[in-house]
Design a protein around this motif. Structure first.
Motif, PDB file in Angstrom:
ATOM      1  N   SER A  80       0.819  -1.211   0.000  1.00 12.32           N
ATOM      2  CA  SER A  80       0.000   0.000   0.000  1.00 12.32           C
ATOM      3  C   SER A  80       0.853   1.262   0.000  1.00 12.32           C
ATOM      4  CB  SER A  80      -0.918   0.001   1.227  1.00 12.32           C
ATOM      5  OG  SER A  80      -0.165  -0.055   2.429  1.00 12.32           O
ATOM      6  N   ARG A 101      -5.511  -7.737   3.149  1.00 11.58           N
ATOM      7  CA  ARG A 101      -4.656  -7.186   4.197  1.00 11.58           C
ATOM      8  C   ARG A 101      -3.223  -7.674   3.988  1.00 11.58           C
ATOM      9  NH1 ARG A 101      -9.238  -8.883   7.406  1.00 11.58           N
ATOM     10  NH2 ARG A 101     -10.480  -7.079   8.031  1.00 11.58           N
ATOM     11  N   THR A 102      -2.287  -6.781   4.215  1.00 12.14           N
ATOM     12  CA  THR A 102      -0.886  -7.114   3.955  1.00 12.14           C
ATOM     13  C   THR A 102      -0.453  -8.349   4.731  1.00 12.14           C
ATOM     14  OG1 THR A 102      -0.378  -4.782   3.533  1.00 12.14           O
ATOM     15  CG2 THR A 102       1.470  -6.225   4.070  1.00 12.14           C
ATOM     16  N   ASP A 150      -2.303 -10.802   5.716  1.00 15.05           N
ATOM     17  CA  ASP A 150      -2.940 -11.987   5.136  1.00 15.05           C
ATOM     18  C   ASP A 150      -2.251 -12.415   3.841  1.00 15.05           C
ATOM     19  OD1 ASP A 150      -4.663 -11.860   7.229  1.00 15.05           O
ATOM     20  OD2 ASP A 150      -6.405 -11.187   6.080  1.00 15.05           O
ATOM     21  N   GLY A 195      -2.196  -0.530   4.822  1.00 17.18           N
ATOM     22  CA  GLY A 195      -2.293  -1.859   5.415  1.00 17.18           C
ATOM     23  C   GLY A 195      -2.853  -2.913   4.493  1.00 17.18           C
ATOM     24  N   VAL A 196      -3.086  -2.558   3.223  1.00 19.90           N
ATOM     25  CA  VAL A 196      -3.624  -3.494   2.236  1.00 19.90           C
ATOM     26  C   VAL A 196      -2.637  -3.602   1.084  1.00 19.90           C
ATOM     27  CG1 VAL A 196      -5.473  -3.899   0.572  1.00 19.90           C
ATOM     28  CG2 VAL A 196      -6.021  -3.077   2.860  1.00 19.90           C
ATOM     29  N   SER A 230      -8.165   0.558  11.548  1.00 15.44           N
ATOM     30  CA  SER A 230      -8.927  -0.654  11.269  1.00 15.44           C
ATOM     31  C   SER A 230      -8.991  -1.567  12.475  1.00 15.44           C
ATOM     32  CB  SER A 230      -8.287  -1.409  10.092  1.00 15.44           C
ATOM     33  OG  SER A 230      -6.960  -1.755  10.397  1.00 15.44           O
ATOM     34  N   THR A 284     -14.411  -8.649   6.186  1.00 10.74           N
ATOM     35  CA  THR A 284     -15.251  -7.464   6.085  1.00 10.74           C
ATOM     36  C   THR A 284     -16.645  -7.888   5.626  1.00 10.74           C
ATOM     37  OG1 THR A 284     -14.626  -7.054   3.779  1.00 10.74           O
ATOM     38  CG2 THR A 284     -13.242  -6.069   5.501  1.00 10.74           C
ATOM     39  N   ASP A 298      -5.782 -12.229  14.172  1.00 10.05           N
ATOM     40  CA  ASP A 298      -4.796 -12.156  13.099  1.00 10.05           C
ATOM     41  C   ASP A 298      -4.094 -13.500  12.917  1.00 10.05           C
ATOM     42  OD1 ASP A 298      -3.395 -12.214  15.446  1.00 10.05           O
ATOM     43  OD2 ASP A 298      -2.378 -10.293  15.174  1.00 10.05           O
TER      44      ASP A 298
END
Length: 629
Positions: free
Chosen positions: A50, A79-80, A82, A179-180, A314, A328, A400
């Protein structure tokens, strides 16, 4: 003087008009900023963080090319953490970008030796690879030889927030928050597209162009007016003049008249009056023109307020270290649609192998048995279909790590007669980053059920340990306690701990029903056989999700064993149609054992509460049957 002012006005007007037009043409800024990168031709996965995507403000446009198979290419973002967990044991390339000098760098990230986080079933799935930070030069020749072992296919993973496949992945527009990260890949076997182009829009607005052009036109009009006025005055001054005749004798001087203060002075002569009439409109026009230009410039110079995005976290309560929800709301909607399609395919073909794509545990066990029965008994009703939506409730786990749990309530369509059906509650579990969410429990909620106050989907809930003593009944004891009530009714020691006022399952298969069945068989067949009931724990896990009042939603899987055994020589046990279809035995000289599986969801209040444990919904059915000796 008027001609001089007119010339000055013409010059200034020309400069202003030319400057305004130039801002919109030759001096106009570029409409976009572009950064291009070429990754090694054998790279299977490319990750764009991101920080790169947000190097410039505005919507990002990602263009990819160079894939050997455009149908298998995909672009997804998640998400980074993930994304890195999914790639934990895979080699991939990352792209770095410096907005200051537009420098693009491609680096290769190599996993640690023996890393198997993404394929394991424990919390080790969150292990992230160690970057080698070694720049990889762009290829100049043919692609290098790929590794023999194919990699996993990222397409269709439930982990992604959104996904684009095939031709839809060629050009992707997105607004990726911090963060994505974006992952670009093929099918895991073929390389990813090796040409990556990122484009950001640039603000090309020229706020001074319009005021300059308008101001220049106003000055041009003023210059023309000044020129015409000067020309008119010049011609009037050079007109024909009369020759003067003989001088008149001087008249005697009259006494000077002293006007009082209340009498106004009159203009002196016709020329003065005319000049005043001409000057007043000209000066007024000049003042208005200059005032209009100044006001426009001042307005253009005032910065226009633009909405500024509010920095939000988030993580729950704004704590960056707090775990985020597992999914989400849009992500969960997409997952439910995929589950609905898979369930419909399996139900249509009565194929347990297709059901295994999206069902596990008690939900799969009940569907497998239903399929087996329907193959031999055509009039056996199918289990309720999984609707594609809409979602009435979603409660993701805030975590997480893996496994991850999500609870969802889906609205059911009306039945064939138009009657409303109870909503369907699902408990979904994702074991590892590369696994999809699987349906562990699928139950119909009780009519008029009162769902406790739950955390919003944007925050998520914690998973309560099965042996937690902070609840009125420990989660791992709920199944046995309720099973005891089904067997013994009000004689059970747990009877007072449960609210059975609107409990439909107790009315259907509780102690009273069991006593009636035993009495019916004794009356019909005498003492030739016996019917006994026993409870036991099923194979399904205990799932507990915390509520806002410190209670929990508890999912359990008790089983009930019905044993119909022959007690008199020569007698036979006749199996029911459903039992016979599943066991393959229509009658037995010894006995038949039938096992019924229950999928139950309870609300368990916190310890010390005056509330009782209440059943929220259930699903039950025959899951196995066999002849016993």
């Amino acid at each position: 003087m008027r001609f001089v002012l007119a010339i000055v006005a013409f010059v200034v007007a020309a400069v202003m008009i030319v400057a305004g037009i130039a801002q919109r043409t030759i001096f106009a800024p570029p409409s976009q900023v572009t950064a291009a990168a070429t990754v090694p031709a054998d790279t299977r996965y490319v990750v764009i963080d991101s920080a790169v995507l947000n190097a410039h403000p505005g919507q990002q446009t990602l263009s990819i090319s160079g894939s050997k198979n455009a149908k298998s290419q995909m672009v997804a973002y998640g998400r980074t953490a993930d994304v890195k967990a999914w790639l934990s044991d895979q080699k991939y390339a990352t792209i770095s970008y410096r907005a200051g000098d537009s420098a693009v760098t491609v680096k290769t990230v190599t996993p640690k030796s023996g890393s198997t986080g993404a394929t394991g079933s424990t919390g080790a799935a969150t292990a992230t690879p160690a970057p080698t930070a070694t720049p990889t030069p762009a290829p100049t020749g043919a692609a290098t030889t790929q590794a023999a072992t194919p990699g996993p296919d990222p397409a269709g993973s439930d982990l992604w927030l959104d996904e684009f496949d095939g031709q839809d992945a060629q050009v992707t527009k997105m607004n990726v928050p911090s963060g994505v990260s974006v992952i670009v890949a093929g099918d895991g076997t073929t390389p990813a597209p090796n040409k990556i182009v990122l484009t950001w829009p640039v603000d090309t607005s020229t706020p001074w162009a319009f005021p300059l052009i308008i101001g220049g036109l106003v000055l041009l009009v003023i210059g023309i007016a000044l020129y015409l006025w000067g020309l008119y005055t010049h011609r009037r001054a050079r007109g024909p003049r009369r020759k003067s005749g003989p001088k008149m004798p001087k008249l005697p001087k009259a006494p000077k008249y002293k006007p009082t203060a209340s009498i106004e002075a009159t203009p002196r002569g016709r020329r003065s009056t005319r000049r005043t009439r001409v000057m007043a409109p000209a000066l007024l026009a000049g003042v208005l023109a200059l005032t209009g230009t100044g006001a426009g410039a001042a307005f253009a110079d005032t910065p226009t307020p633009t909405p500024t995005p509010t920095a939000t976290s988030s993580a729950p309560n704004g704590n960056a270290n707090s775990p985020v929800p597992a999914v989400t709301a849009p992500q969960l909607e997409r997952i439910i649609k995929r589950i609905s399609v898979a369930a419909a395919n399996a139900d249509a073909k009565n194929d347990p192998n297709l059901a295994k794509l999206r069902f596990i545990g008690p939900a799969l066990q009940l569907r497998d048995a239903n399929y087996a029965i329907r193959v031999k008994k055509a009039d056996q009703p199918a289990l309720p279909a999984i609707p594609a939506g809409p979602l009435e409730l979603s409660l993701p786990q805030a975590t997480d790590s893996w496994p991850r749990t999500v609870t969802a309530v889906v609205k059911m369509p009306n039945d064939a007669t138009g009657k409303a059906q109870a909503p369907l509650a699902l408990a979904l579990v994702q074991q590892t980053p590369r696994d999809n969410y699987m349906v562990e429990y699928a139950i119909a909620l009780e009519p008029n059920v009162k769902v406790p106050n739950l955390a919003p989907a944007s925050i998520g809930a914690a998973v309560v340990p099965p042996d937690s003593k902070l609840l009125k009944v420990q989660p791992d004891q709920v199944a046995a306690a309720y099973g005891d009530i089904l067997l013994n009714g009000d004689k059970s020691k747990w009877y007072s701990s449960f609210d059975l006022t609107d409990d439909k399952l107790v009315a259907q298969v509780g102690a009273s029903w069991k006593a009636q069945e035993q009495a019916r068989l004794a009356q019909q067949f005498g003492q030739t056989s016996t019917l006994t009931f026993a409870g036991r724990a099923g194979a399904g896990p205990v799932i507990s999700m915390a509520t806002n009042d410190s209670g929990a939603i508890v999912w359990v899987n008790p089983e009930e064993v019905q044993l119909h055994r022959v007690t008199e020589a020569g007698a036979q046990v006749i199996a029911g149609a459903t039992t016979a279809a599943l066991s393959g035995v229509a009658q037995s000289n010894t006995g038949i054992e039938s096992v019924y599986g229950y999928q139950l969801a309870f609300y368990v209040p916190p310890a010390g509460s005056n509330e009782k444990v209440r059943l929220l919904g259930f699903a039950q059915g025959l899951v196995s049957a066999r002849e016993v000796q």
